[in-house]
Design an enzyme around this catalytic site. Structure first.
Site, PDB file in Angstrom:
ATOM      1  N   GLN A 196      17.357  -0.190  -1.022  1.00  0.00           N
ATOM      2  CA  GLN A 196      18.582  -1.020  -1.525  1.00  0.00           C
ATOM      3  C   GLN A 196      18.716  -1.312  -3.044  1.00  0.00           C
ATOM      4  O   GLN A 196      17.822  -2.325  -3.402  1.00  0.00           O
ATOM      5  CB  GLN A 196      18.896  -2.060  -0.473  1.00  0.00           C
ATOM      6  CG  GLN A 196      18.724  -1.808   1.002  1.00  0.00           C
ATOM      7  CD  GLN A 196      19.838  -0.964   1.407  1.00  0.00           C
ATOM      8  OE1 GLN A 196      21.098  -1.451   1.491  1.00  0.00           O
ATOM      9  NE2 GLN A 196      19.772   0.327   1.701  1.00  0.00           N
ATOM     10  N   ARG A 216      21.597  -7.361   0.081  1.00  0.00           N
ATOM     11  CA  ARG A 216      22.016  -6.782  -1.177  1.00  0.00           C
ATOM     12  C   ARG A 216      22.656  -5.552  -1.089  1.00  0.00           C
ATOM     13  O   ARG A 216      22.675  -4.714   0.240  1.00  0.00           O
ATOM     14  CB  ARG A 216      20.702  -6.680  -1.943  1.00  0.00           C
ATOM     15  CG  ARG A 216      19.699  -5.570  -1.218  1.00  0.00           C
ATOM     16  CD  ARG A 216      18.285  -5.659  -2.098  1.00  0.00           C
ATOM     17  NE  ARG A 216      18.345  -5.867  -3.380  1.00  0.00           N
ATOM     18  CZ  ARG A 216      18.257  -6.828  -4.290  1.00  0.00           C
ATOM     19  NH1 ARG A 216      18.102  -8.014  -3.507  1.00  0.00           N
ATOM     20  NH2 ARG A 216      18.078  -6.958  -5.553  1.00  0.00           N
ATOM     21  N   ALA A 237      26.799  -8.072   5.657  1.00  0.00           N
ATOM     22  CA  ALA A 237      25.877  -6.949   5.311  1.00  0.00           C
ATOM     23  C   ALA A 237      25.932  -6.156   3.707  1.00  0.00           C
ATOM     24  O   ALA A 237      26.881  -6.760   3.223  1.00  0.00           O
ATOM     25  CB  ALA A 237      26.185  -5.969   6.402  1.00  0.00           C
ATOM     26  N   HIS A 238      25.372  -5.211   3.488  1.00  0.00           N
ATOM     27  CA  HIS A 238      25.266  -4.606   2.314  1.00  0.00           C
ATOM     28  C   HIS A 238      26.771  -4.109   1.809  1.00  0.00           C
ATOM     29  O   HIS A 238      27.294  -3.427   2.752  1.00  0.00           O
ATOM     30  CB  HIS A 238      24.244  -3.418   2.302  1.00  0.00           C
ATOM     31  CG  HIS A 238      24.303  -2.528   2.964  1.00  0.00           C
ATOM     32  ND1 HIS A 238      23.098  -1.135   3.047  1.00  0.00           N
ATOM     33  CD2 HIS A 238      25.260  -1.953   4.007  1.00  0.00           C
ATOM     34  CE1 HIS A 238      23.601  -0.430   4.007  1.00  0.00           C
ATOM     35  NE2 HIS A 238      24.780  -0.957   4.595  1.00  0.00           N
ATOM     36  N   ASN A 239      26.970  -4.241   0.704  1.00  0.00           N
ATOM     37  CA  ASN A 239      28.177  -3.646  -0.147  1.00  0.00           C
ATOM     38  C   ASN A 239      29.592  -4.187   0.208  1.00  0.00           C
ATOM     39  O   ASN A 239      30.611  -3.928   0.253  1.00  0.00           O
ATOM     40  CB  ASN A 239      28.211  -2.165  -0.103  1.00  0.00           C
ATOM     41  CG  ASN A 239      27.177  -1.581  -0.652  1.00  0.00           C
ATOM     42  OD1 ASN A 239      26.033  -0.888  -0.255  1.00  0.00           O
ATOM     43  ND2 ASN A 239      26.993  -1.593  -1.807  1.00  0.00           N
TER      44      ASN A 239
END
Length: 340
Positions: A196, A216, A237-239
């Site tokens: 990540q 991240r 969660a990511h993004n």
């Protein structure tokens, strides 16, 4: 804190009907308030408690002022006025700048004057922390983090590397900001980790609850915009991107790469699938599962309503029969049209 009712009315910008010299020492509910305390009425369901309340004053709307047996503080928005009053009576220990002798701070970290760093806190390499910020005991700020002015990181908060906080951000204990997103590539029964490489960017005036996680980004950053409030035990969660002024209640979860618009609300226990776009001004109901993008503002929910268990079991049986019932209905329609 002690303040006269007249002074309190002035500070809150409210109209007082009653004795201005009455001394006020705190806030309480209508039912539990005692002499010397103020209360508020924002929900009509509690109007019946006005007559017996011992509160020295009650914050109410103008059309309810005559129902108050003590003094009344008249407000166009009683709940907002209650929130502002609570800030005046905040009993959180006073902020005290200074660095505890047990804190571990990297030589390359830049810490402004007027920062408080608690016992056993750790601040990593090349971090920047602006004035008025409080780093609680045992909190970890990893390398290359930037923290704005007047932030409050309570004890046992963890910021991974490359996390950026704006001004006046509050993060409660146990929250983890910047942990790896859940990214793995499958191959012949094995999972291969996707590193990540992004970070987390959090805007101004954001509050994040206890034990909440903000992952991240995989490549781009995960972004929480200004004025967002996030409850305890939320997974982001990511993004993911959460728009300005949105609110997310406890135990909700937002899967990767979903964008939540501005001024949205996500109720407790709701789940949003990944790679969705939720437009501005959407309210998502409690325990809802959102599996498709939402392009029009409004309220959305999913699932079945509460019912007695015996009725729910019967309904569950019907749910399993829906597909076969639909097929039989299609067959009957074809017969009726002479297609069979």
């Amino acid at each position: 804190m002690k303040i006269t009712l007249g002074e309190l009315a002035t500070k809150l910008g409210l109209t007082l009907k009653g004795e201005a010299g009455t001394m006020i020492t705190g806030l309480n509910t209508l039912k539990e308030a005692q002499v010397g305390e103020i209360s508020f009425l924002a929900n009509p369901s509690y109007q019946s408690q006005l007559a017996e309340s011992q509160a020295s004053a009650v914050i109410v709307a103008e059309d309810q002022a005559e129902l108050v047996t003590s003094s009344a503080l008249i407000s166009a928005n009683p709940y907002l006025s209650f929130a502002q009053a609570s800030q005046l009576f905040n009993n959180r220990p006073a902020f005290s700048a200074g660095i505890h002798e047990t804190a571990v701070i990297a030589d390359t970290a830049v810490i402004a004057d007027g920062v408080s760093v608690g016992a056993n806190a750790v601040i990593g390499e090349h971090c920047q922390i602006a004035s008025g910020t409080e780093i609680g005991a045992s909190t970890v700020v990893s390398d290359h983090c930037v923290i704005g002015e007047s932030c409050q990181l309570n004890p046992n908060v963890t910021l991974y590397h490359n996390v950026v906080l704006g001004d006046r951000v509050t993060i409660h204990s146990g929250a983890v900001i910047g942990a790896d997103g859940f990214g793995f590539a499958p191959d012949q029964g094995k999972w291969h980790k996707i590193c990540q490489l992004g970070g987390v960017r959090i805007g101004n005036d954001v509050e994040i609850g206890a034990n909440t996680t903000v992952d991240r980004g995989a490549l781009d950053d995960t972004v929480i915009e200004d004025d967002v409030i996030i409850d305890n035990l939320v997974q982001i969660a990511h993004n993911v991107r959460v728009g300005k002024g949105s609110a997310i209640a406890g135990c909700a979860g937002i899967a990767g790469s979903t964008t939540v618009g501005q001024y949205c609300t996500v109720a407790g226990g709701a789940g949003l699938a990944g790679h969705l776009n939720i437009t501005d001004g959407v309210h998502i109901g409690p325990m809802a599962l959102i599996s498709k993008s939402i392009t029009e503002k409004g309220a959305y929910g999913s699932g079945t309503a509460q019912m007695p268990m015996k009725e729910w079991r019967r309904s569950a049986t019907r749910f399993r029969q829906l597909d076969s019932m639909a097929k039989r209905l299609q067959q009957l329609e074809k017969i009726q049209k002479g297609e069979v």
